[in-house]
Structures are given as structure tokens and as C-alpha cells.
Design an enzyme around this catalytic site. Sequence first.
Site, PDB file in Angstrom:
ATOM      1  N   HIS A 136      14.737 -56.900  93.654  1.00  0.00           N
ATOM      2  CA  HIS A 136      13.673 -56.776  94.992  1.00  0.00           C
ATOM      3  C   HIS A 136      13.901 -54.807  94.117  1.00  0.00           C
ATOM      4  O   HIS A 136      14.544 -54.381  94.297  1.00  0.00           O
ATOM      5  CB  HIS A 136      13.867 -57.229  96.044  1.00  0.00           C
ATOM      6  CG  HIS A 136      13.488 -58.753  95.993  1.00  0.00           C
ATOM      7  ND1 HIS A 136      14.164 -58.934  97.327  1.00  0.00           N
ATOM      8  CD2 HIS A 136      13.295 -59.700  94.575  1.00  0.00           C
ATOM      9  CE1 HIS A 136      13.583 -60.724  96.722  1.00  0.00           C
ATOM     10  NE2 HIS A 136      13.368 -60.803  95.584  1.00  0.00           N
ATOM     11  N   GLU A 187      13.196 -52.548  97.178  1.00  0.00           N
ATOM     12  CA  GLU A 187      14.597 -52.086  97.484  1.00  0.00           C
ATOM     13  C   GLU A 187      15.056 -51.497  96.908  1.00  0.00           C
ATOM     14  O   GLU A 187      16.130 -50.528  98.087  1.00  0.00           O
ATOM     15  CB  GLU A 187      14.528 -52.602  99.082  1.00  0.00           C
ATOM     16  CG  GLU A 187      13.150 -52.729  99.945  1.00  0.00           C
ATOM     17  CD  GLU A 187      12.014 -54.518  99.364  1.00  0.00           C
ATOM     18  OE1 GLU A 187      12.648 -55.175  98.507  1.00  0.00           O
ATOM     19  OE2 GLU A 187      12.040 -55.118 100.588  1.00  0.00           O
ATOM     20  N   CYS A 212      17.276 -58.622 101.452  1.00  0.00           N
ATOM     21  CA  CYS A 212      17.043 -56.232 101.639  1.00  0.00           C
ATOM     22  C   CYS A 212      17.479 -56.137 102.091  1.00  0.00           C
ATOM     23  O   CYS A 212      17.750 -55.090 102.303  1.00  0.00           O
ATOM     24  CB  CYS A 212      15.725 -56.625 101.428  1.00  0.00           C
ATOM     25  SG  CYS A 212      15.255 -56.548  98.970  1.00  0.00           S
ATOM     26  N   SER A 223     -22.618 -66.293  70.517  1.00  0.00           N
ATOM     27  CA  SER A 223     -22.144 -64.934  71.840  1.00  0.00           C
ATOM     28  C   SER A 223     -21.339 -63.819  71.631  1.00  0.00           C
ATOM     29  O   SER A 223     -20.536 -63.373  72.676  1.00  0.00           O
ATOM     30  CB  SER A 223     -20.962 -66.581  73.284  1.00  0.00           C
ATOM     31  OG  SER A 223     -20.473 -66.507  72.055  1.00  0.00           O
ATOM     32  N   THR A 271     -16.457 -76.052  76.742  1.00  0.00           N
ATOM     33  CA  THR A 271     -15.617 -74.875  75.406  1.00  0.00           C
ATOM     34  C   THR A 271     -15.458 -74.974  74.117  1.00  0.00           C
ATOM     35  O   THR A 271     -15.297 -74.126  73.488  1.00  0.00           O
ATOM     36  CB  THR A 271     -15.735 -73.348  76.328  1.00  0.00           C
ATOM     37  OG1 THR A 271     -16.587 -73.127  77.869  1.00  0.00           O
ATOM     38  CG2 THR A 271     -14.711 -72.170  75.752  1.00  0.00           C
ATOM     39  N   GLU A 292     -12.888 -69.391  82.516  1.00  0.00           N
ATOM     40  CA  GLU A 292     -12.935 -68.654  81.574  1.00  0.00           C
ATOM     41  C   GLU A 292     -14.313 -69.864  81.386  1.00  0.00           C
ATOM     42  O   GLU A 292     -14.866 -70.215  80.082  1.00  0.00           O
ATOM     43  CB  GLU A 292     -12.110 -68.097  80.694  1.00  0.00           C
ATOM     44  CG  GLU A 292     -11.542 -67.191  80.772  1.00  0.00           C
ATOM     45  CD  GLU A 292     -11.353 -66.153  79.870  1.00  0.00           C
ATOM     46  OE1 GLU A 292     -11.997 -66.073  78.677  1.00  0.00           O
ATOM     47  OE2 GLU A 292     -10.371 -65.028  79.708  1.00  0.00           O
ATOM     48  N   GLY A 305     -17.238 -72.986  80.385  1.00  0.00           N
ATOM     49  CA  GLY A 305     -18.359 -72.503  80.990  1.00  0.00           C
ATOM     50  C   GLY A 305     -19.249 -73.054  81.684  1.00  0.00           C
ATOM     51  O   GLY A 305     -18.270 -73.013  82.766  1.00  0.00           O
ATOM     52  N   LEU A 337     -18.671 -76.422  84.105  1.00  0.00           N
ATOM     53  CA  LEU A 337     -17.306 -76.196  84.711  1.00  0.00           C
ATOM     54  C   LEU A 337     -17.561 -75.613  86.211  1.00  0.00           C
ATOM     55  O   LEU A 337     -17.094 -75.353  87.221  1.00  0.00           O
ATOM     56  CB  LEU A 337     -16.318 -76.244  84.174  1.00  0.00           C
ATOM     57  CG  LEU A 337     -14.749 -75.994  84.549  1.00  0.00           C
ATOM     58  CD1 LEU A 337     -14.470 -77.676  85.561  1.00  0.00           C
ATOM     59  CD2 LEU A 337     -13.905 -75.829  83.787  1.00  0.00           C
ATOM     60  N   ASN A 338     -17.553 -73.708  86.129  1.00  0.00           N
ATOM     61  CA  ASN A 338     -17.911 -72.822  86.756  1.00  0.00           C
ATOM     62  C   ASN A 338     -18.590 -73.898  87.594  1.00  0.00           C
ATOM     63  O   ASN A 338     -18.233 -73.046  89.083  1.00  0.00           O
ATOM     64  CB  ASN A 338     -19.345 -71.974  86.082  1.00  0.00           C
ATOM     65  CG  ASN A 338     -18.020 -70.623  84.994  1.00  0.00           C
ATOM     66  OD1 ASN A 338     -16.556 -71.369  85.255  1.00  0.00           O
ATOM     67  ND2 ASN A 338     -18.605 -70.016  84.252  1.00  0.00           N
TER      68      ASN A 338
HETATM   69  N1  LIG Z   1     -19.845 -65.566  77.830  1.00  0.00           N
HETATM   70  C1  LIG Z   1     -18.756 -65.814  78.626  1.00  0.00           C
HETATM   71  O1  LIG Z   1     -17.999 -65.458  79.307  1.00  0.00           O
HETATM   72  C2  LIG Z   1     -18.466 -67.691  78.255  1.00  0.00           C
HETATM   73  C3  LIG Z   1     -17.305 -68.253  78.527  1.00  0.00           C
HETATM   74  C4  LIG Z   1     -16.966 -69.556  78.187  1.00  0.00           C
HETATM   75  C5  LIG Z   1     -18.366 -70.655  77.827  1.00  0.00           C
HETATM   76  N2  LIG Z   1     -19.309 -70.062  77.421  1.00  0.00           N
HETATM   77  C6  LIG Z   1     -20.010 -71.101  76.600  1.00  0.00           C
HETATM   78  O2  LIG Z   1     -20.601 -71.897  77.257  1.00  0.00           O
HETATM   79  C7  LIG Z   1     -20.942 -73.062  76.438  1.00  0.00           C
HETATM   80  C8  LIG Z   1     -20.436 -74.143  77.504  1.00  0.00           C
HETATM   81  O3  LIG Z   1     -20.821 -74.425  78.113  1.00  0.00           O
HETATM   82  P1  LIG Z   1     -20.275 -75.714  78.906  1.00  0.00           P
HETATM   83  O4  LIG Z   1     -20.791 -76.349  80.470  1.00  0.00           O
HETATM   84  O5  LIG Z   1     -21.111 -77.218  77.912  1.00  0.00           O
HETATM   85  O6  LIG Z   1     -18.693 -75.880  79.397  1.00  0.00           O
HETATM   86  P2  LIG Z   1     -17.659 -76.805  79.911  1.00  0.00           P
HETATM   87  O7  LIG Z   1     -18.090 -75.609  81.519  1.00  0.00           O
HETATM   88  O8  LIG Z   1     -16.429 -75.559  79.643  1.00  0.00           O
HETATM   89  O9  LIG Z   1     -17.596 -77.692  79.922  1.00  0.00           O
HETATM   90  C9  LIG Z   1     -17.891 -78.564  80.160  1.00  0.00           C
HETATM   91  C10 LIG Z   1     -17.605 -79.488  80.296  1.00  0.00           C
HETATM   92  O10 LIG Z   1     -16.515 -79.885  81.250  1.00  0.00           O
HETATM   93  C11 LIG Z   1     -15.782 -81.752  81.331  1.00  0.00           C
HETATM   94  N3  LIG Z   1     -15.281 -80.902  82.495  1.00  0.00           N
HETATM   95  C12 LIG Z   1     -14.479 -81.923  83.101  1.00  0.00           C
HETATM   96  N4  LIG Z   1     -13.925 -81.712  84.900  1.00  0.00           N
HETATM   97  C13 LIG Z   1     -15.215 -81.064  85.002  1.00  0.00           C
HETATM   98  C14 LIG Z   1     -15.378 -80.866  86.759  1.00  0.00           C
HETATM   99  N5  LIG Z   1     -14.344 -81.230  87.060  1.00  0.00           N
HETATM  100  N6  LIG Z   1     -16.374 -80.206  86.749  1.00  0.00           N
HETATM  101  C15 LIG Z   1     -17.707 -80.103  84.902  1.00  0.00           C
HETATM  102  N7  LIG Z   1     -17.274 -80.218  84.369  1.00  0.00           N
HETATM  103  C16 LIG Z   1     -15.922 -80.677  83.749  1.00  0.00           C
HETATM  104  C17 LIG Z   1     -17.302 -81.869  81.257  1.00  0.00           C
HETATM  105  O11 LIG Z   1     -17.447 -83.054  80.159  1.00  0.00           O
HETATM  106  P3  LIG Z   1     -16.208 -84.756  80.833  1.00  0.00           P
HETATM  107  O12 LIG Z   1     -16.535 -84.557  81.972  1.00  0.00           O
HETATM  108  O13 LIG Z   1     -16.918 -85.102  79.473  1.00  0.00           O
HETATM  109  O14 LIG Z   1     -14.756 -84.204  80.424  1.00  0.00           O
HETATM  110  C18 LIG Z   1     -18.277 -81.399  81.195  1.00  0.00           C
HETATM  111  O15 LIG Z   1     -19.164 -81.547  80.719  1.00  0.00           O
HETATM  112  C19 LIG Z   1     -20.564 -72.577  75.497  1.00  0.00           C
HETATM  113  O16 LIG Z   1     -21.393 -72.190  74.525  1.00  0.00           O
HETATM  114  C20 LIG Z   1     -19.503 -71.364  75.031  1.00  0.00           C
HETATM  115  O17 LIG Z   1     -19.923 -70.570  73.941  1.00  0.00           O
HETATM  116  C21 LIG Z   1     -19.037 -68.449  77.399  1.00  0.00           C
HETATM  117 ZN   LIG Z   2      13.599 -59.110  98.675  1.00  0.00          ZN
END
Ligand SMILES: NC(=O)c1ccc[n+]([C@@H]2O[C@H](COP(=O)([O-])OP(=O)(O)OC[C@H]3O[C@@H](n4cnc5c(N)ncnc54)[C@H](OP(=O)(O)O)[C@@H]3O)[C@@H](O)[C@H]2O)c1
Ligand SMILES: [Zn+2]
Length: 368
Positions: free
Chosen positions: A50, A52, A84, A168, A196, A292, A294, A297-298
Site C-alpha cells: 500500500h 503508506e 497500514c 467513421s 457494432t 463504446e 453504438g 446500446l447507449n
Molecule cells: N464513433 C463511435 O464512437 C462509435 C462507437 C461504437 C459504434 N459506432 C458505430 O455504431 C454503429 C452500430 O450501432 P448500433 O446501434 O447498430 O450498435 P450497438 O448499439 O453496438 O448494438 C445494438 C444491438 O445490441 C444488441 N443488444 C443486446 N442487448 C442490448 C440492450 N440491452 N440494449 C440495446 N441493445 C442491445 C441489440 O441486438 P439484439 O438484442 O438482437 O442482440 C442491438 O440491436 C456502427 O456503425 C459503429 O461503427 C460508433
Molecule cells: Zn493500507
Amino acid sequence: MTDLYYMRRALELAERGRGWTSPNPMVGAVLVREGRIIGQGWHVRCGELHAERHALKNCTESPKGATMYVTLEPCCHQGRQPPCTDAILEAGIARVVVGSGDPNPLVAGKGLDILRSHGVEVETGVLEEECRALNRVFFHYIQTKRPYVTMKYAMTLDGKIATRTGASQWITGEEARGQVHRDRHFHTGIMVGIGTVLADDPLLTCRMEGGKDPVRIICDTRLRTPLDSRIVRTAEEVLTVIATCCADPARRAPYEAAGCRGLVLPERGGHVDLTALMERLGQMGIDSVLLEGGGTLNWVALESGIVQRVQAYIAPKLFGGGTAKSPVEGLGVETPAQAVRLKNTTVTPVGEDFLLEGDVDTDVYRNR
Ligand SMILES: NC(=O)c1ccc[n+]([C@@H]2O[C@H](COP(=O)([O-])OP(=O)(O)OC[C@H]3O[C@@H](n4cnc5c(N)ncnc54)[C@H](OP(=O)(O)O)[C@@H]3O)[C@@H](O)[C@H]2O)c1
Ligand SMILES: [Zn+2]
């Protein structure tokens, strides 16, 4: 020199452990006697000394009667390392100045009580906010047992993550891209959706010299990840988790044979349940996740309330295009008042780009 000066130095030392101490906190310590620094140390890596003890070991003269500056409350329990507080008392330290308290229930205030009861002068809260921010991952993980999730993306000034054709590479410049690899090294996990994987066939490894790869987590509800994708092909070398709702052993077998670890989770809204996934990842010892994208998922990640921090790299260029993708898609909110908001925001120039980051204001979920 003031207490602030030495605590700042201790913070700089603590930073050196970033990426290596998980699931332990980053900690720095400085020993000062008669206005001179006589020892410095930091927690270099999980399992090692650690901060310290490291500082005491590095002392150039007797630490008796010295002041110790330490960014986190010293521990008083036997873990992988002995407490520590024992080392501090044995060394005859007269005064201990602490940055932030330790929320670990095994420590929380007890370390300071032990020192005080042995006649050590104790002062707390010096650069507390900075010391807390340094260990935001550790504090979150120890209190919630779930990973600290940072949503990271790169976009143009008009909010696009690709052109209308899907191209991209590249949005940001070399410096920002280098920083992203450093950030992968700092995280225990990295997560994307199957979208993605299908679009980019990424590796999601850390291409920083001396860096380490995070565990790769693919959200893939129906197990559509191609067996010949780069991720599956490298699953023997880099830990890979496929989070899925597909429990069929026959369909899962080839992924497991390739070295992937399958996590079967409940379904929510037609996809893998992200809250359940975070719980499982926490149980696996994953304390931080770099999300990260797409955009699909975001959005779900934001909506489920699993995201603690957002980091947007913004390139001063514009792509246009009504169909070009943006970093957060899904349904979106109805009214501006329902927006997911960030607090404690900062903007930092990174080469030709800008990094805008902040903490997700989780209060917003109550208004939904
Ligand atoms: N510039 C950047 O920072 C960056 C970063 C990453 C991606 N991208 C771009 O983003 C694009 C892909 O985007 P995308 O929206 O299609 O991909 P994504 O968000 O990576 O994947 C979406 C898929 O994930 C699955 N999934 C599983 N669990 C999920 C949940 N809890 N919530 C949502 N989705 C879930 C879904 O399909 P299922 O449910 O059928 O499994 C969904 O269709 C690509 O063109 C990539 O190049 C850019
Ligand atoms: Zn400690």
C-alpha cells in the site's frame, strides 16, 4: 510548503497506479519532516505494498516524528497486505493528513480512530474532492458492487458518429485516439452491442505500449456474433464475455470452444437485461466498464440508469446527413425536461479535438 502542496504531490503519485490497482483504490503518500520530503510512495499494483508502506520503505531518513500525507484513509484491516495503521504507529509518525475517507465498511473511520487513540494527530478533508474524484470507480464499486460505467464516443460537431455511408474512420485526430487506448487500459471491462461487432468487426483491445486489455463484453441477445469475427478468434488471448438470453447449450458450445465465456441473462424490452448484467459483472470482479456503443446500446444503457459518466470526444468538423448515425439513438425522451443531464462537466482540448465529460445526474431518472 502547505498541506495542500504535499497533498497535491500525493495525488500525483497516486495517479501512477491508474489501471493497475483494481479492484483496490489508487493511493499516494508523502512523508515530510522539517519542511523536507523524506519519503514518497503509491499503491503500484493490486497485491503489492500500500502507498503508506511504500513511502515508509522509500524513506531517506528516520520517519520518526514526521507528517504523512495520504490521499485515502489508511486501512486498519488485514487484507492481502497487513494494516497500514500498524506501519504508521511502528514508524512513530506524529501527524497524518488524509484526503478522503474510505467508504469500505471494514475501514470507514476506524483507521483514523486507531491512529488518534495512539496519540497521532489526524487531519482530514485536505483536497477531499480531488481525492474522491481520483477513486470514483473504487467508491462506486465498493458501495454498489456493480461496475462504474463510462459511456464514451467520438462525434462531429453536428453530432454524427459516421457519415451517411457509414464511414467513421476517422472522426477524431491521433491524440484523441491515443487517449482512448489509454482509457481502455484504465478500465477492467469494455462493452459494445452486437450491432457494432457486425458493422466494424472490432478487436476492442488496448493498443497502448505496456497497457493491458480490458475484458470484452458483447451484448448479444440472440447469439448472432459471427464465429469468424476477430473478437471470437482472439478469445483465447483476451477474456471475452458474451452476454446473451440464448440458453441453448448447442448454440453456445462453439463460442465456449473458442474461449468465450457465455453469460445467460434475463430479457428486458427484447434485449439482454443490462441491470442484471451489471450485477453479474460486479460479481466477476469487474469494477469499471468503458461503454463504446453504438447508439442502440447507449440509449438503453442510459435509460436503465447503469451509466455513471459520459465522455464525448468532439471533432471540430461537420458531416451532415439526416440518416448519418448519432451516438445515442433508441426512442429518446419526449420533452427537453426529461433529458439525461451531466454535472461537474469539464471541457479539455485533446490535440485538434475536445473532450467534454461529466457525471450523469442520476436524479433525472426519478422524473421519468
Ligand atoms: N464513433 C463511435 O464512437 C462509435 C462507437 C461504437 C459504434 N459506432 C458505430 O455504431 C454503429 C452500430 O450501432 P448500433 O446501434 O447498430 O450498435 P450497438 O448499439 O453496438 O448494438 C445494438 C444491438 O445490441 C444488441 N443488444 C443486446 N442487448 C442490448 C440492450 N440491452 N440494449 C440495446 N441493445 C442491445 C441489440 O441486438 P439484439 O438484442 O438482437 O442482440 C442491438 O440491436 C456502427 O456503425 C459503429 O461503427 C460508433
Ligand atoms: Zn493500507
